[in-house]
Design an enzyme around this catalytic site. Sequence first.
Site, PDB file in Angstrom:
ATOM      1  N   HIS A  23       0.861  -1.189   0.000  1.00 52.56           N
ATOM      2  CA  HIS A  23       0.000   0.000   0.000  1.00 52.56           C
ATOM      3  C   HIS A  23       0.892   1.232   0.000  1.00 52.56           C
ATOM      4  CE1 HIS A  23      -3.417  -2.594   1.769  1.00 52.56           C
ATOM      5  NE2 HIS A  23      -3.558  -2.460   0.463  1.00 52.56           N
TER       6      HIS A  23
ATOM      7  N   GLU B 164       1.602   3.880   2.960  1.00 55.64           N
ATOM      8  CA  GLU B 164       2.047   3.361   4.258  1.00 55.64           C
ATOM      9  C   GLU B 164       3.575   3.432   4.351  1.00 55.64           C
ATOM     10  OE1 GLU B 164      -0.118  -0.397   4.408  1.00 55.64           O
ATOM     11  OE2 GLU B 164      -2.015   0.660   4.162  1.00 55.64           O
TER      12      GLU B 164
ATOM     13  N   ARG C  34      -3.072   4.803  -2.293  1.00 52.32           N
ATOM     14  CA  ARG C  34      -2.947   3.460  -1.715  1.00 52.32           C
ATOM     15  C   ARG C  34      -2.693   2.382  -2.772  1.00 52.32           C
ATOM     16  NH1 ARG C  34      -5.547   0.030   2.436  1.00 52.32           N
ATOM     17  NH2 ARG C  34      -6.549  -1.774   1.499  1.00 52.32           N
TER      18      ARG C  34
ATOM     19  N   HIS D 171       2.346  -3.360   6.875  1.00 52.52           N
ATOM     20  CA  HIS D 171       1.302  -2.354   6.630  1.00 52.52           C
ATOM     21  C   HIS D 171       1.251  -1.339   7.758  1.00 52.52           C
ATOM     22  CE1 HIS D 171      -1.083  -4.393   3.360  1.00 52.52           C
ATOM     23  NE2 HIS D 171      -0.286  -5.385   3.738  1.00 52.52           N
TER      24      HIS D 171
ATOM     25  N   GLU E 240       0.550  -4.475  11.140  1.00 51.98           N
ATOM     26  CA  GLU E 240       0.026  -3.107  10.972  1.00 51.98           C
ATOM     27  C   GLU E 240       0.721  -2.249  12.026  1.00 51.98           C
ATOM     28  OE1 GLU E 240      -2.388  -1.933   8.859  1.00 51.98           O
ATOM     29  OE2 GLU E 240      -3.478  -3.716   8.201  1.00 51.98           O
TER      30      GLU E 240
HETATM   31  O1  0X9 Z   1      -6.887  -4.081   4.441  1.00 56.90           O
HETATM   32  C1  0X9 Z   1      -5.712  -4.404   4.278  1.00 56.90           C
HETATM   33  O2  0X9 Z   1      -5.241  -4.744   3.204  1.00 56.90           O
HETATM   34  C2  0X9 Z   1      -4.784  -4.400   5.483  1.00 56.90           C
HETATM   35  N1  0X9 Z   1      -5.031  -3.224   6.273  1.00 56.90           N
HETATM   36  S1  0X9 Z   1      -4.631  -1.734   5.680  1.00 56.90           S
HETATM   37  O3  0X9 Z   1      -5.211  -0.741   6.540  1.00 56.90           O
HETATM   38  N2  0X9 Z   1      -3.056  -1.545   5.767  1.00 56.90           N
HETATM   39  O4  0X9 Z   1      -5.060  -1.632   4.326  1.00 56.90           O
HETATM   40  C3  0X9 Z   1      -5.032  -5.667   6.287  1.00 56.90           C
HETATM   41  C4  0X9 Z   1      -4.714  -6.929   5.533  1.00 56.90           C
HETATM   42  C5  0X9 Z   1      -4.992  -8.165   6.307  1.00 56.90           C
HETATM   43  N3  0X9 Z   1      -4.220  -9.252   5.863  1.00 56.90           N
HETATM   44  C6  0X9 Z   1      -4.643 -10.518   5.652  1.00 56.90           C
HETATM   45  N4  0X9 Z   1      -5.885 -10.830   5.428  1.00 56.90           N
HETATM   46  N5  0X9 Z   1      -3.757 -11.460   5.630  1.00 56.90           N
HETATM   47 ZN    ZN Z   2      -1.933  -1.628   4.112  1.00 59.24          ZN
END
Ligand code: 0X9
Ligand code: ZN
Length: 422
Positions: free
Chosen positions: A178, A181, A234, A305, A382
């Site tokens: 992303h 980040e 993003r 992230h 995160e």
């Molecule tokens: O939503 C996302 O892609 C991630 N959070 S963010 O706020 N950085 O965008 C979380 C991803 C979770 N990861 C998995 N499902 N493995």
């Molecule tokens: Zn992310």
Amino acid sequence: MRLLWLLLTVVALASAGVLQDSTMKRYDNFKVYKLNIQNKIQLAAIEKLGELTKKYNVWRDYDRNTKQVDIMVNPEEMPYFQQLLKLNNITSEVMVENVQALIDEEQVTATADSTTFGWTKYYELEEIQAWLDEVLANYPTVTEEFIVGQSYEGRTIRGIKISHKTGNPGIFIESNIHAREWITSASATWFINELLTSEEPDVRNLADSYDWYIIPVFNVDGFEYSHRKDRMWRKTRQPHATNDCVGADANRNFDSHWLESNGASSNPCSETFAGDQPGSEPEAKALTEFLTANQDKFDAYFSFHSYGQYLLSPYGHTATEFPDNYDDILAMGKAFADAIEALPYGTAYRYGSTAFVLYVATGTSVDWVFNELDKKIGFTIEYRDTGRYGFILPPVQIIPNCEELLVGMLALIEQAKALGYL
Ligand code: 0X9
Ligand code: ZN
Ligand code: ZN
């Protein structure tokens, strides 16, 4: 005369690096709200806003535990937004008063230390690539470059392998999927530097006992765009054939439960647009192919992230089923979180499966590696914070964040080892 002064001031500021590219998107008086969601109707109302990309931008999707959504609002939209909150009985709190002020602050501190790569500011792609070249040149016997592939705009997605001996288990780190980040690539580069230069016995052991494969900036096009055009970008940068909105969420584009159960969006304007099909984004396709070809070389996979302070594990697609080794995964998560909280900063991380702890997310890289390559360890970290600064984490927090990563990683891997992994 006045005009001349103005001109001189602009030139002076620009040469001091204070002014950004004039084509940089501005966020004057954009606010970020933390909303408290109590029911499905409220959530539906807010989720619709997320697709109105000129007016809103979701900073953090609905968190199942805190029942909060972080959303950035355009000042022109403010009266309507306030009314909407009122009508739907949604309580809120302003998290960021003026997003542009945070961005400006981040840029000012950026000029403080420009001569050496020092983790006191955020670096652009070119600087990170130059630093990587230097590292590869300085440690030729233990490092090696690997190339994942090319981005949509033709940039090379690079990684570094660090290996001190043969026969080590491998650990793979993908960072900055992303674009906005920025703390993630700052942390990845810091971690690389630690593995190569630290004299701490436990860090030396970590460096010596594993083969590390680290991609500091995965979403190269998006990252460049977030520096040059839009700090809040993003997604990837591939245009869409039938829509003006650009890019897809690379972390929804992998071929594991792709576009299922509201874990991603089919709307190209959404921040979680899954792409037209799995691997439609050249970056995700390249990584899928690279990891498939090199699957025998690693046993654990991490994706960096921000923000929210979570250590997330599979599954992302369902909150009611858990992997067979979930107890072990939780033990690793606890080790990670406890180690971080024990530092003087006292930073608290939550851990557990993505869908259970945070929200349903499908087609993510970690879940693809876990489900399709059958790896037993896959985590999403995160990083800081929980919303005070969000993606625009002040540069003074880079090193504290990295210190947390290091102790967390040490504890997690020690626990994994104790449980018979790695
Ligand atoms: O939503 C996302 O892609 C991630 N959070 S963010 O706020 N950085 O965008 C979380 C991803 C979770 N990861 C998995 N499902 N493995
Ligand atoms: Zn992310
Ligand atoms: Zn499925």
